[in-house]
Write a protein that holds these residues in place. Structure first.
Motif, mmCIF file in Angstrom:
data_model
loop_
_atom_site.group_PDB
_atom_site.id
_atom_site.type_symbol
_atom_site.label_atom_id
_atom_site.label_comp_id
_atom_site.label_asym_id
_atom_site.label_seq_id
_atom_site.Cartn_x
_atom_site.Cartn_y
_atom_site.Cartn_z
ATOM 1 N N ILE A 162 -2.015 -5.052 1.190
ATOM 2 C CA ILE A 162 -3.116 -4.922 0.241
ATOM 3 C C ILE A 162 -4.406 -5.509 0.800
ATOM 4 N N HIS A 211 0.798 -0.765 4.591
ATOM 5 C CA HIS A 211 -0.613 -1.147 4.613
ATOM 6 C C HIS A 211 -0.813 -2.297 3.629
ATOM 7 N N GLY A 262 0.790 -1.227 0.000
ATOM 8 C CA GLY A 262 0.000 0.000 0.000
ATOM 9 C C GLY A 262 0.819 1.271 0.000
#
Length: 1000
Positions: free
Chosen positions: A521, A519, A416
């Motif tokens: 996925i 972050h 992310g």
């Protein structure tokens, strides 16, 4: 008077002493084993005459001594007489020849020996031998009878071939017969050793085979009279027997001959014989042939027999799942997007590990590029994907420059982190000599740059030469100084971090140190990503790899335990990156394997691998499926699971195994076939014998003379020499084609065949299915199913098959298509993924070993001539090997490989055209994109001593010519030009001047 008495006593003592000495001396002589002459010395006679007082006593003593001497001499004469006539050897050779009188005499002689305490060595041996005969005559006769029976048992009549069981039975009989000897306290006979028994049995078997070679049963076996080698193979009746036969030597005919012989000699009934084949097509072929011998023979594939065994034991009919590929595709299409854990795992593997092989450090770029070419699609070699130029595309569809950059970009995506690939640096760095700086990655939300450097632990770049390394390291310093000057943050990673396996852990630490939050996925995003890449070539390659692995896994393991075992095995692969790659892949496979098994369980189905493995397990619980003989065709194609099943069948009924095959035609390793069972036949199967068929009835001796040295270059194969009575001039012929005239060349070849035999059968063969497509031409040649229609030569019976599909077939003529060099040529150099090495049998050490065998199979399908079609510019390396012995129908376009690429140093320059303009490009394209438009300079191959590029003829401002580097402005090297006759081609210089202009 006293004095007279004293003197008399002395005289008496002297007389007694004389006699005593005589007696003592004589008695000593009596203890020796020899005759004594009876003679009283004068001094004894005189002593006896003069003695008055004890004359009678002394005379008696002498008389007794004389009698004893006479008796002694009598015994010695008897013993010597016995000794001269006695033969221990003759007695042992037949103890029943001794009469009772002779035994009584021997006993007397033996008793006579009791008076002689000391004997010489010869006499002692005689006495001991006599004692053995007298005391143990009964035991000797018992042992002699046992030995006689042993000799009778060893007198084989050569009327029967004795296998292991026959040999053991004979040994057991002999062992029982010889117990009176072997268990006796004293053995009077030496028995034959078991090794001698084995030799006698081998001699019996040899004579049995020789005596039965003329047997009429070997005439007319499926229309052929068997040759001597085939007859010997059939007559050999060991428990396990492998006949190694080259191409066209009559393997299947030999199997039919074995069946005919067994039935004709009453050694088996049709129900006692099982013929096994590996495929449905070969089963049909074998059944058609043996049906000419007997209609009631059982011919099966391993799978069909396994299914019948399971159905019989479990009393139920099974539905067989034969849509493995479809199920796996369904999983990735429908199931994976709904499983967040597996989606993340698949994306992580595919993005970070799928396309990377660590440690790609070579002496130069060229070698690296050659390796990268092979990695284009690292799945099994029968992969038939499209063959466009490879690109390295991230999940975000950027095209990156290296596999390592690809993995890093995908790492950011999976965690992310928004990034931009090669975004311009925030400060202007462009100049007349340098373009704008483009860092590898820019983290948009954190204003952090990331450079990935291709250096090793020592800060070196082994992939570059010294000049390039210097430039690369200077560039690194410039970038670092730039970030320092402007105070921008730039993370750094290095190639060696991939090799040691810590790349992502190290990158996470750096990111964390700059407060970058990962972050991972989200499931819905993972599903979207999988859907977006599902149809891509590389993801198809991943699915193909997984399918291949699971097929091999199912053939070897029946549960999940294999995954743990393979993980342990993977730890020996080497670097940490490879270990992590394998472990992640195994976790994915385990998940897909679970799905596959759940579908089968839900639909109450089994698959082919389960059939084999489970059938082997339950076989002992049934009384059926018992055979006396099991015959296996194409034995080199056996796999681990089939070998275990076969061994279970043999053990179930103590069956004989008769197998035929050829290790030179082992071409199915990618499907799990394990050649080690063939090469190690004697250690794998009981009482194993191996022989050879060396007479080929298909090919000419001329083809064998060409192909035998070719195939025998691999030293790990079994050496053999094939002979043929057929002769054919120029049996291998090469025809070269260009990209525009493939079908025309094929038509010309077919025309040559038509002229020799207008009704010939012609087999078109190719390494891959798609290789036939470029030859199809609506005007000349059409493909209908597997048959080829050639309008000009309708009488020819033309068919098309892949080489794998042609094994076991033969044709009047063979045409092998696309004998080209390159990853998808022949040999196909697309290597199997190293992951598959965990479960495949050990690969040959010899380069392209299986591809070499595949080429041998292709060429030897012919009865007459094999034509090899090859591209002019890049013919197969295999053709280069046999070219001196083959006939070239047209001249190839020779490619000059002597002009090495100055950029990657591993490739060579190839002349190409683009929009009718000629140029030279690197053979390692698209990985190396070096080009040079100065044609005459490249052909002259005059190199710059600084950078290694080509020197081009230029002129200065005054029009004077000089040599300048074509790598300008990177390299400013120049050299004075002095025209010499034959130094340059003036026409080429003029041409270059007109077309390109003089460079200033």
């Amino acid at each position: 008077m006293a004095k007279i008495g004293f003197i008399q006593n002395i005289k008496t003592w002297a007389h007694k002493k004389t006699v005593a000495n005589f007696v003592k001396r004589t008695e000593k002589e009596l203890s020796a084993f020899e005759e004594i002459e009876i003679c009283i010395p004068d001094n004894v006679t005189k002593a006896l005459a003069r003695e008055k007082n004890e004359k009678a006593y002394l005379e008696k003593k002498v008389d007794n001594l004389q009698k004893r001497t006479e008796e002694h001499n009598f015994r010695v004469k008897n013993i010597n007489a016995c000794k001269s006539s006695f033969s221990y050897r003759n007695i042992i050779s037949d103890p029943y020849l001794i009469s009772s009188d002779t035994l009584f005499f021997y006993k007397e002689v033996l008793e006579a020996f009791g008076d002689y305490p000391s004997l010489n060595k010869e006499d002692s041996f005689f006495r001991d031998s006599l004692r053995n005969v007298v005391n143990d005559i009964s035991e000797i006769r018992v042992q002699y009878s046992a030995l006689t029976k042993e000799k009778e048992l060893l007198s084989f009549d050569h009327q029967e071939y004795l296998d292991y069981f026959g040999e053991e039975k004979a040994k057991e009989k002999i062992r029982e017969v010889l117990k009176p000897i072997t268990e006796a306290p004293k053995a009077y006979y030496e028995t034959v050793s078991f090794s001698e028994i084995t030799k006698k049995i081998e001699e019996n078997n040899r004579l049995f085979i020789e005596n039965n070679i003329p047997d009429p049963v070997f005439l007319d076996v499926c229309g052929r009279n068997l040759d001597e080698e085939q007859r010997k193979a059939i007559l050999t009746n060991s428990i396990s027997h492998l006949t190694i036969a080259g191409a066209g030597c009559g393997k299947t005919t030999t199997i039919c001959g074995k069946v005919k012989y067994l039935l004709a000699k009453g050694m088996a009934k049709p129900k006692d014989i099982l013929l096994l084949s590996f495929s449905r097509n070969s089963e049909v072929d074998l059944k058609n042939k043996v049906s000419q011998i007997n209609q009631g023979l059982e011919v099966r594939t391993f799978h069909s027999l396994g299914l019948e065994i399971l159905s019989s034991v479990n009393k139920k009919k099974y539905a067989v799942e034969d849509q493995f590929d479809a199920l796996i595709e369904r999983y990735f299409r429908e199931v994976l997007p709904t499983d967040s854990r597996m989606s993340s795992l698949v994306l992580s593997f595919y993005g970070l590990f799928m396309q990377y092989e660590p440690g790609l450090f070579f002496g130069n770029k060229g070698k690296q590029f050659e390796e990268l070419k092979k990695q284009d699609l690292r799945t099994l070699q029968d992969e038939t994907e499209e063959r466009s130029a490879p690109t390295l595309q991230t999940f975000q569809k950027e095209n990156v420059k290296s596999l390592e950059e690809l993995a890093i970009a995908n790492f950011y995506f999976l965690n992310g982190i928004r990034y931009e690939y090669e975004a311009p640096y925030c400060h202007d760095t462009s100049s007349s000599e340098r373009r704008q700086y483009l860092p590898d990655f820019y983290l948009l939300d954190y204003k952090i740059y990331h450079e990935h450097y291709g250096i090793n632990e020592e800060g070196k770049t082994p992939q570059y030469d010294s000049e390039e390394e210097k430039e690369y390291l200077e560039s690194m310093k410039w970038k670092r100084d730039l970030h320092s000057r402007y105070g921008t943050i730039c993370l750094e990673t290095y190639s060696y971090e991939f090799k040691d396996g810590h790349i992502f852990e190290d990158l996470e630490k750096q990111l964390s140190g700059h407060n970058v939050v990962l972050h991972p996925i989200r499931p819905e995003r993972a599903s979207e990503t999988i859907n977006s890449i599902y149809q891509g070539k590389k993801f198809k390659g991943f699915i193909s790899l997984l399918k291949s692995f699971l097929c091999l896994y199912k053939a070897k393991y029946t549960n999940y335990e294999g995954f743990a075992e393979l993980k342990k095995k993977a730890r020996g692969l080497g670097d940490s990156y490879s270990v992590k790659r394998v472990e992640m892949f195994l976790d994915i496979c385990k998940g897909v394997y679970g799905y596959y098994n759940r579908v089968l369980e839900k639909e109450n189905k089994i698959d082919f691998d389960y059939m084999i493995n489970e059938a082997a397990r339950v076989l002992p619980s049934t009384t059926g499926f018992r055979y006396s003989y099991i015959l296996v065709d194409e034995f080199q194609d056996i796999s681990y699971s089939r070998a275990q099943f076969l061994k279970a069948l043999i053990a179930h009924s103590d069956a004989h195994l008769f197998a035929v095959g050829d290790d030179w035609q082992a071409i199915y390793r990618f499907a799990g076939c394990d050649l080690n069972y063939f090469l190690n036949f004697k250690s794998e199967f009981q009482d194993a014998k191996v022989d050879f068929l060396g007479n080929t009835h298909r090919n000419s001796q001329d083809i064998q003379d060409i192909m035998e040295p070719f195939i025998e270059k691999n030293p790990d194969q079994i050496r053999k020499h094939l002979m043929s009575a057929k002769r054919k001039e120029n049996p291998i012929r090469i025809a070269y084609y260009s990209s525009s005239n493939r079908s025309l060349i094929l038509t010309k070849v077919l025309g040559s065949i038509y002229q020799e035999n207008p009704h010939a059968s012609v087999l078109l063969l190719a390494r891959n299915n798609y290789d036939i497509v470029p030859y199809m031409d609506e005007r000349r040649i059409k493909l209908r199913d597997c048959s080829i229609v050639e309008r000009k030569y309708p009488g020819l019976k033309i068919s098309f098959k892949t080489i794998h599909g042609s094994k076991g077939l033969e044709s009047d003529y063979v045409v092998v298509l696309n004998n080209s060099d390159g990853p998808y040529g022949f040999p196909n150099t697309i290597e199997d993924d190293p992951i598959l090495s965990l479960i495949l049998c050990k690969e040959d050490n010899f380069p392209d070993a299986e591809e070499r065998r595949l080429f041998y199979v292709a060429v030897t399908r012919t009865k007459n001539i094999t034509y090899l079609l090859a591209p002019e510019e890049a013919p197969s390396v295999f053709l280069q090997e046999i070219r001196p012995s083959a006939l070239e129908l047209n001249s190839p376009k020779e490619e000059d490989k002597s002009i090495s690429c100055p950029r990657c140093h591993g490739g060579h320059l190839v002349f190409r055209k683009n929009e009718n303009k000629g140029f030279y490009g690197c053979s390692n394209y698209p990985y190396c994109r070096y080009t040079n438009k100065y044609i005459s300079a490249v052909r002259k191959n005059k190199r710059c001593p600084v950078c290694g590029d080509f020197l081009v003829l230029r002129r200065d401002s005054k029009g004077h010519p000089f040599w300048g580097c074509s790598n300008f402005p990177r390299c400013h090297y120049t050299e004075e030009y002095t025209f010499q006759k034959n130094d340059d081609n003036p026409l080429e210089i003029l041409k270059e001047k007109v077309n390109k202009g003089w460079e200033k």
